[in-house]
Design a protein around this motif. Structure first.
Motif, short mmCIF file in Angstrom:
data_model
loop_
_atom_site.label_atom_id
_atom_site.label_comp_id
_atom_site.label_asym_id
_atom_site.label_seq_id
_atom_site.Cartn_x
_atom_site.Cartn_y
_atom_site.Cartn_z
N SER A 226 33.14 -23.67 0.54
CA SER A 226 34.04 -23.84 -0.54
C SER A 226 33.64 -22.73 -1.55
O SER A 226 34.41 -21.89 -2.20
N ALA A 227 32.41 -22.29 -1.49
CA ALA A 227 31.72 -21.16 -2.39
C ALA A 227 32.51 -19.98 -1.93
O ALA A 227 32.71 -19.18 -2.60
N LEU A 228 32.43 -19.84 -0.67
CA LEU A 228 33.10 -18.51 -0.29
C LEU A 228 34.49 -18.47 -0.40
O LEU A 228 35.16 -17.43 -0.73
N VAL A 229 35.29 -19.54 -0.25
CA VAL A 229 36.61 -19.68 -0.79
C VAL A 229 36.71 -19.15 -2.16
O VAL A 229 37.56 -18.22 -2.60
N VAL A 230 35.95 -19.57 -3.08
CA VAL A 230 35.76 -19.37 -4.43
C VAL A 230 35.73 -17.80 -4.68
O VAL A 230 36.37 -17.33 -5.48
N THR B 149 40.26 -23.55 -7.49
CA THR B 149 40.27 -23.26 -6.26
C THR B 149 39.14 -23.89 -5.63
O THR B 149 39.31 -24.54 -4.54
N MET B 150 37.89 -24.36 -6.08
CA MET B 150 36.87 -24.84 -5.68
C MET B 150 37.48 -26.45 -5.40
O MET B 150 37.03 -27.13 -4.45
N MET B 151 38.04 -26.82 -6.44
CA MET B 151 38.49 -28.44 -6.30
C MET B 151 39.35 -28.56 -4.86
O MET B 151 39.60 -29.48 -4.32
N VAL B 152 40.37 -27.67 -5.00
CA VAL B 152 41.47 -27.89 -3.81
C VAL B 152 40.78 -27.64 -2.74
O VAL B 152 40.85 -28.24 -1.52
N ALA B 153 39.81 -26.66 -2.65
CA ALA B 153 39.02 -26.20 -1.06
C ALA B 153 38.20 -27.41 -0.84
O ALA B 153 38.00 -27.95 0.28
N ALA B 154 37.45 -28.14 -1.81
CA ALA B 154 36.68 -29.37 -1.36
C ALA B 154 37.64 -30.54 -1.11
O ALA B 154 37.34 -31.28 -0.17
N SER B 155 38.83 -30.73 -1.63
CA SER B 155 39.78 -31.55 -1.19
C SER B 155 40.10 -31.36 0.56
O SER B 155 40.20 -32.28 1.10
#
Length: 432
Positions: free
Chosen positions: A93-97, A124-130
């Motif tokens: 998720s950090a890479l996505v952010v 973005t972090m919250m959506v990726a984590a979801s």
């Protein structure tokens, strides 16, 4: 002679002592009397200590219960925090952010809105984590069959699937709402669509067809578009450079990973491209082809006015290095060459994004929009000012019906309310 004298002296001393002190067996009260009298000054504190004993014990038990409760609460928070961390795949998720933040900076003008950047990254972090959590909810049985995933929270039973689903739903809705509130509807729509594409299309497709790798590459290419949309409120061809780089980069990256872990993926029931390629030749050729597709991206970034000419050279050299790794994998498809290309891909992406941000040029469309909005605001402000001046002129032409008061009258009221207000008599009052 010495022994006899010693015995005699001992018996004489015992006789003298028996005469001075009463026998405790025959006179117990008299024997204990001096001792009781000697201890009598300390009898009061011992009694108070015995009386305070239950209170001290109760306080100690209460403190132990509180500390035990606090320890249990901290253990629960630590347990679920660890589970949420693993469910969210925090490093992925950090890479996505990072890619989303890079897209936001690229889509900005001369000035980068730091508050907007932070809100975009948080959403973005919250959506990726979801999305990552839902992916694990749907793949519990598959993850339980693989060595590298069987210790995750859901297969190991550390958290229930319903709990994980509630966590994913709540954090995904919160992230989308944050993007809609602090960025715009376009960014929120891209985030929601990417969540649906990853969790409900890519995840089940992994067990159906090898095309899942290309669908997953599309999922990874959307976050930079999200960041660009959050910064500029629109999408253009200039916004496609970083998404294209991410799309083509993911293919050799995941091909190398699927080749190295193909036995594990086969045990988990996933359909990967490398399963139908026992020699690894086709997998290596696909990796090399996508590396070649990335070669002109640096020139496009310079030609379209996104970066300076230096990035064109740097990006070409970086892509050339990754292409050499893919060529080595193609000529000799072994785990060693695949691992070398995999590690090279891990170094390529941060270097590419760092060069892109270092040599970036302000988004001209963003600057044009800001200038246009400023001009419109200036015209509106000028029209308002003109209307105010016209209204003031009309009011000035009207005769004043209220007589103005000297400044001292106002001074005595506002700064000094405790002073009496001066009384001013109009000249007409003296005439009467």
């Amino acid at each position: 002679m010495w022994r006899g004298s010693a015995v005699w002296r001992g018996s004489a001393a015992w006789t003298l002592r028996s005469r001075m002190l009463p026998d405790a067996r025959h006179h117990p009260a008299s024997a204990l009397g001096p001792i009781a009298s000697a201890r009598s000054p300390f009898s009061a504190p011992s009694a108070s200590a015995s009386a305070a004993g239950p209170a001290v014990a109760e306080a100690t038990a209460a403190a132990a219960a509180v500390s035990q409760r606090a320890g249990s609460v901290s253990d629960v928070l630590r347990h679920y925090g660890r589970c949420y961390f693993e469910l969210s795949k925090a490093r992925l998720s950090a890479l996505v952010v990072a890619t989303s933040g890079a897209g936001y900076v690229l889509g900005s003008g001369n000035m980068v809105d730091i508050a907007g950047l932070c809100c975009t990254c948080a959403g973005t972090m919250m959506v990726a984590a979801s999305a990552n959590t839902l992916n694990q909810v749907f793949e519990i049985k598959n993850d339980a069959k693989m060595k590298r995933t069987m210790q995750r929270p859901l297969p190991s039973g550390r958290i229930s699937p319903s709990h994980a689903a509630v966590w994913a739903t709540s954090i995904g809705a919160a992230g989308t709402a944050l993007l809609f509130w602090k960025a715009n509807g376009l960014a929120a729509g891209l985030a929601a669509s990417n969540l649906i594409l990853y969790a409900f299309v890519y995840t089940p497709l992994k067990q159906i067809h090898p095309v899942n790798t290309w669908v997953g590459a599309v999922v990874g290419a959307i976050p930079p578009l999200l960041g660009w949309a959050a910064a500029s409120s629109e999408l253009s061809w200039n916004a496609m450079i970083l998404p294209a780089a991410l799309y083509y980069w993911q293919i050799p990256h995941f091909m190398a990973l699927a080749y190295l872990c193909r036995n594990d993926y086969l045990a988990g029931g996933y359909r990967m491209f490398s399963f139908a390629d026992p020699t690894g030749k086709r997998t290596a050729w696909v990796s090399l082809r996508n590396c070649l597709y990335m070669l002109p991206l640096g020139y496009f970034a310079y030609n379209w006015g996104i970066t300076s000419e230096w990035f064109s050279l740097e990006a070409s050299l970086l892509t050339l290095g990754l292409t050499i790794g893919a060529l080595s994998f193609t000529l000799e498809p072994t785990p060693k060459s695949a691992r070398r290309m995999f590690y090279g891909s891990l170094l390529y992406l941060p270097a590419f994004m760092a060069g892109l941000l270092l040599h970036r040029l302000p988004n001209e469309q963003k600057e044009h929009n800001v200038t246009q909005m400023s001009e419109i605001a200036g015209v509106l402000y000028g029209a308002e000012q003109q209307n105010e001046r016209a209204t003031k002129k009309r009011e000035d032409r009207k005769p004043s019906r209220v007589q103005s008061r000297p400044p001292v009258a106002y001074a005595s009221v506002a700064p000094f309310p405790f002073l009496p207000v001066p009384v001013y008599v109009s000249p007409q009052a003296h005439e009467f």
